[in-house]
Design a protein around this motif. Structure first.
Motif, PDB file in Angstrom:
ATOM      1  N   LEU A 129       0.816  -1.170   0.032  1.00  0.00           N
ATOM      2  CA  LEU A 129       0.024   0.025   0.081  1.00  0.00           C
ATOM      3  C   LEU A 129       0.920   1.146  -0.185  1.00  0.00           C
ATOM      4  CD1 LEU A 129      -2.027  -2.182   0.921  1.00  0.00           C
ATOM      5  CD2 LEU A 129      -2.824  -0.579   2.742  1.00  0.00           C
ATOM      6  N   PRO A 130       0.387   2.510  -0.708  1.00  0.00           N
ATOM      7  CA  PRO A 130       1.146   3.581  -0.526  1.00  0.00           C
ATOM      8  C   PRO A 130       0.937   3.938   0.747  1.00  0.00           C
ATOM      9  CG  PRO A 130      -1.121   4.020  -1.874  1.00  0.00           C
ATOM     10  CD  PRO A 130      -0.782   2.397  -1.709  1.00  0.00           C
ATOM     11  N   ALA A 136       0.028   6.809   2.504  1.00  0.00           N
ATOM     12  CA  ALA A 136      -1.507   7.488   2.650  1.00  0.00           C
ATOM     13  C   ALA A 136      -2.420   6.429   3.063  1.00  0.00           C
ATOM     14  CB  ALA A 136      -1.515   8.399   1.726  1.00  0.00           C
ATOM     15  N   GLU A 137      -2.579   5.428   2.186  1.00  0.00           N
ATOM     16  CA  GLU A 137      -3.566   4.489   2.377  1.00  0.00           C
ATOM     17  C   GLU A 137      -3.271   3.298   3.836  1.00  0.00           C
ATOM     18  OE1 GLU A 137      -3.960   1.662  -1.108  1.00  0.00           O
ATOM     19  OE2 GLU A 137      -5.376   0.471   0.199  1.00  0.00           O
ATOM     20  N   ARG A 182      -1.680   4.306   6.113  1.00  0.00           N
ATOM     21  CA  ARG A 182      -2.047   5.198   7.481  1.00  0.00           C
ATOM     22  C   ARG A 182      -3.358   5.362   7.733  1.00  0.00           C
ATOM     23  NH1 ARG A 182       1.916   8.550   7.156  1.00  0.00           N
ATOM     24  NH2 ARG A 182       1.355   9.501   5.276  1.00  0.00           N
ATOM     25  N   ARG A 183      -4.250   5.397   6.791  1.00  0.00           N
ATOM     26  CA  ARG A 183      -5.749   5.468   6.871  1.00  0.00           C
ATOM     27  C   ARG A 183      -6.411   4.108   7.503  1.00  0.00           C
ATOM     28  NH1 ARG A 183      -7.330   9.191   8.116  1.00  0.00           N
ATOM     29  NH2 ARG A 183      -8.979   7.958   9.239  1.00  0.00           N
TER      30      ARG A 183
END
Lengths: 475, 281
Positions: free
Chosen positions: B262-263, B265-266, B268-269
């Motif tokens: 996952l990148p 940002a993803e 983290r969410r």
């Protein structure tokens, strides 16, 4: 201009004001159909006067059953030479072939008045056909009792116009045979969306049969629906699904038939505009002005298909491509992805987060939300989708969404999802409670141990030193 | 105090690696909302001693594990890939680094179990099979058992340990995976008597894999989901003294989710982690 009362007229009645039943047939798409009408014309049934304005020059006879409507029309078209207004029931109209064109775009249901004897749909159709000259043109709308608008509607109280229900010859196949037998072969028929009253999209077999146009048609038909009364489930989802599964003609709210002589009419008509969809000299699909129609599937279709396959890398790639493109702010169900992977936006671009949120709502409505950990509310899911494209967003910064259609299915899904999330929240709460209890016990033991250690000589020395240091620090 | 986070998320410094990937403080990773798979698993992704709590998400290494878990009635499943794969993504292999010898991971128990079996037989087989120098990596429990450690040392092997695994927030060892990667990078081959996470990591780290020798039965081993026999049957291509490296690489990428990381940002969410300081929302 005087109104000719032919018999069966209804004195205290108006179809045109829409208070005794649905509004009269109207809209830009129908207007465009009427602009090509030729010769002596009969317009039977309630049609929006804006439509009638588009009729080319005389002579035109308008037949309505309400006296108030007849008088209003007489006033509106007083200056038109060769126009006549008849008021009464269709069965009182002389059955002599007198017209080159018969227009019945409101259907057969409002041609008989309360004063008339019961007429079957077939009899009404025969009367219309009887007044056509040989080689004449018939424009007829037929509603579909199994159209998806009817399938999803909740039962409504009958209107004043419903003193009896019609039994019209419903299926397109039977109607085609019937008209052909009467010497009026159907030259073009259209599946009509979102409804027969004010159709915005007219689609013929030529466009429905072309798989490449699927995405364009889904985007167009989806855009044609507006919020309506309470329903069983969102009709847009069904319409898009029908297009995808070759059922758009069978499940259309109705059909328009162009029968008899004259040119066939365009392959499709799309309001506003309306735009005509046709093939150019090279055989490619173009809009009226010559702009090519993008071929392919909608981005929403591709994304939801990837979601169903649980192919998250594919979802990530599609989302990232979309959000990095100039059409990042166009909703995914209004973008067509062509064979080269280029994105063609068919609606104006808004804010990208809104477009993402709209797609999140579509995922939740499609029941695919269990792809992501719950709770699955739109804002959380939007933030996660943004994260998949590498963009940092907090859920509270996601802009508000559009109100969802309040369908029974959607409400049931939401209720089930909330019940499940509540049960999960309760079991998580229990888990946390037990963890806290264990930590409390450990903390108590640690404190007791500290108290014992602090009471020893070295312990007292250390705590004394720490106290002195803290005092020095505060200064 | 961190309530409600699954303690296994800190095993081997996994959450530390992910924290670094997400641009957060990797000495004190934040609470991770969910259960992170901590070892290669042929079941539903959870270790047998861990409690499944409905509503708490499981973050799994592979799509195959997710499908299996789903078919067993688990929900709230998300494939993130193995933390080791994220570590490799942050520290890619230099192309022409020198490698020598074999790193061997003898199958071990964990705190609740003890290994019964013929260590001497295994040692003999390793010496027969491996051409170059051999490093034996013992689990901390065996490394701290002098009799076992000496047995491997006397056989002429270099004996190491990657560190503590950590458990119940004690003895957390954020450096574990880093040390493991550093060692694997120096070796040409990775081997074990059972197919395990370490072998899969080694393949991803560029080692040629091998699985041979007596798999050693655990005293009171419960074969959940088919156990060792199933592993040998389903992943037969990775067993033997010489394994096809192409096949091995494909399997390792699948099992560690290395092709679907996952990148930040993803991730983290998903883990409900805060944004790093300095990132505008």
């Amino acid at each position: 201009m005087t109104v000719e009362l032919i018999g069966g007229e209804m004195l205290v009645w108006s179809d045109l004001d829409g208070t005794h039943g649905p509004a009269p047939a109207g809209g830009a798409a129908l207007r465009s159909l009427l602009s090509g009408v030729t010769g002596r014309t009969l317009v039977a049934g309630p049609h929006d006067p804006d439509l009638l304005d588009a009729l080319p020059a005389a002579p035109v006879t308008l037949l309505v059953r309400g006296v108030a409507d007849a008088e209003a029309l007489a006033e509106r078209y007083a200056s038109r030479a060769g126009w006549a207004i008849c008021c009464g029931s269709l069965d009182k109209l002389a059955t002599v072939p007198a017209y080159d064109t018969v227009v019945a775009l409101d259907g057969l249901g409002r041609l008989g008045s309360a004063e008339a004897a019961d007429c079957t749909g077939d009899e009404t159709l025969s009367r219309l056909v009887a007044v056509l000259r040989p080689g004449g043109r018939l424009l007829l709308t037929v509603p579909n009792p199994f159209g998806l608008d009817r399938l999803v509607s909740l039962p409504a109280a009958p209107a004043d116009a419903d003193w009896a229900e019609g039994d019209e010859p419903h299926t397109p196949g039977r109607l085609r045979a019937r008209l052909a037998a009467a010497g009026l072969p159907v030259v073009r028929d259209y599946a009509v969306y979102p409804g027969v009253g004010e159709p915005a999209v007219l689609l013929s077999d030529a466009v429905l049969g072309d798989v490449g146009l699927r995405g364009f048609l889904e985007a167009t038909v989806g855009a044609a629906f507006s919020a309506g009364p309470a329903v069983l489930t969102d009709p847009v989802r069904l319409a898009v699904g029908a297009l995808r599964h070759d059922l758009a003609a069978q499940l259309a709210p109705g059909w328009i038939f162009l029968a008899g002589g004259g040119p066939p009419g365009p392959a499709a008509l799309i309001a506003p505009g309306p735009s005509v969809v046709r093939r150019d000299a090279a055989g490619r699909w173009v809009l009226g002005g010559g702009t090519p129609v993008p071929l392919g599937r909608t981005l929403a279709d591709l994304l939801l298909a990837a979601c169903r396959r649980r192919a998250l890398p594919a979802v990530r790639e599609l989302l990232t491509t979309w959000q990095a493109s100039p059409v990042a702010g166009v909703p995914a169900d209004r973008i067509v992805v062509d064979a080269d992977g280029h994105l063609h936006g068919l609606a104006p671009a808004g804010e990208p987060l809104r477009a993402l949120r709209r797609f999140a709502a579509a995922v939740i409505a499609a029941g695919d939300v269990h792809l992501w950990p719950s709770p699955a509310d739109e804002a959380e899911l939007t933030a996660l989708l943004a994260g998949m494209t590498g963009r940092e967003v907090e859920p509270h910064r996601v802009p508000g969404g559009e109100p969802a259609p309040a369908g029974v299915r959607e409400l049931a899904m939401a209720r089930d999802r909330l019940a499940r999330e509540l049960a999960e929240a309760r079991s998580q709460h229990e888990f946390h409670r037990r963890t806290i209890a264990a930590r409390d016990a450990e903390l108590r033991r640690t404190r007791q141990l500290n108290a014992i250690l602090a009471a020893t000589a070295p312990g007292r020395a250390v705590t004394g030193l720490l106290r002195a240091l803290r005092r020095a620090w505060r200064k | 105090m961190r309530w409600g986070v699954h303690h296994a998320n800190h095993y081997y410094g996994h959450s530390h690696v992910l924290a670094r990937y997400c641009g957060l403080d990797d000495t004190d990773p934040p609470r991770l909302h969910g259960y992170l798979q901590h070892g290669w698993n042929i079941g539903d992704g959870l270790a047998p001693d861990h409690e499944y709590v409905p509503g708490i998400p499981s973050f799994l290494w592979s799509e195959r594990t997710r499908r299996r878990a789903w078919s067993l009635g688990r929900r709230q499943l998300y494939v993130v890939g193995a933390p080791f794969a994220y570590l490799l993504a942050m520290e890619p292999l230099p192309p022409a680094a020198p490698r020598e010898g074999t790193i061997y991971y003898p199958f071990h128990g964990w705190e609740g179990q003890h290994v019964v079996g013929d260590h001497d037989g295994l040692i003999a087989e390793i010496r027969r099979t491996e051409p170059g120098p051999v490093t034996v990596c013992l689990y901390w429990q065996e490394y701290r058992t002098p009799r076992l450690r000496q047995r491997y040392q006397q056989a002429g092997f270099r004996v190491i340990c990657h560190g503590y695994r950590g458990g119940w927030w004690h003895n957390l060892d954020p450096g574990f995976l880093h040390r493991q990667l550093a060692e694997q990078r120096r070796h040409a081959r990775v081997a074990s008597n059972r197919l395990c996470s370490a072998v899969l990591y080694g393949i991803l780290a560029g080692c040629e894999p091998a699985v041979y020798g007596d798999p050693m039965r655990l005293a009171g081993e419960r074969s959940a989901f088919g156990g060792q026999r199933r592993i040998e049957r389903e992943w037969a291509a990775l067993h033997g003294t010489r394994v096809d490296p192409e096949v091995a690489r494909a399997v390792a990428v699948d099992e560690l989710g290395a092709d679907r990381l996952l990148p930040p940002a993803e991730l983290r969410r998903l883990l409900r982690w805060p944004m790093p300081v300095g990132v505008a929302a």
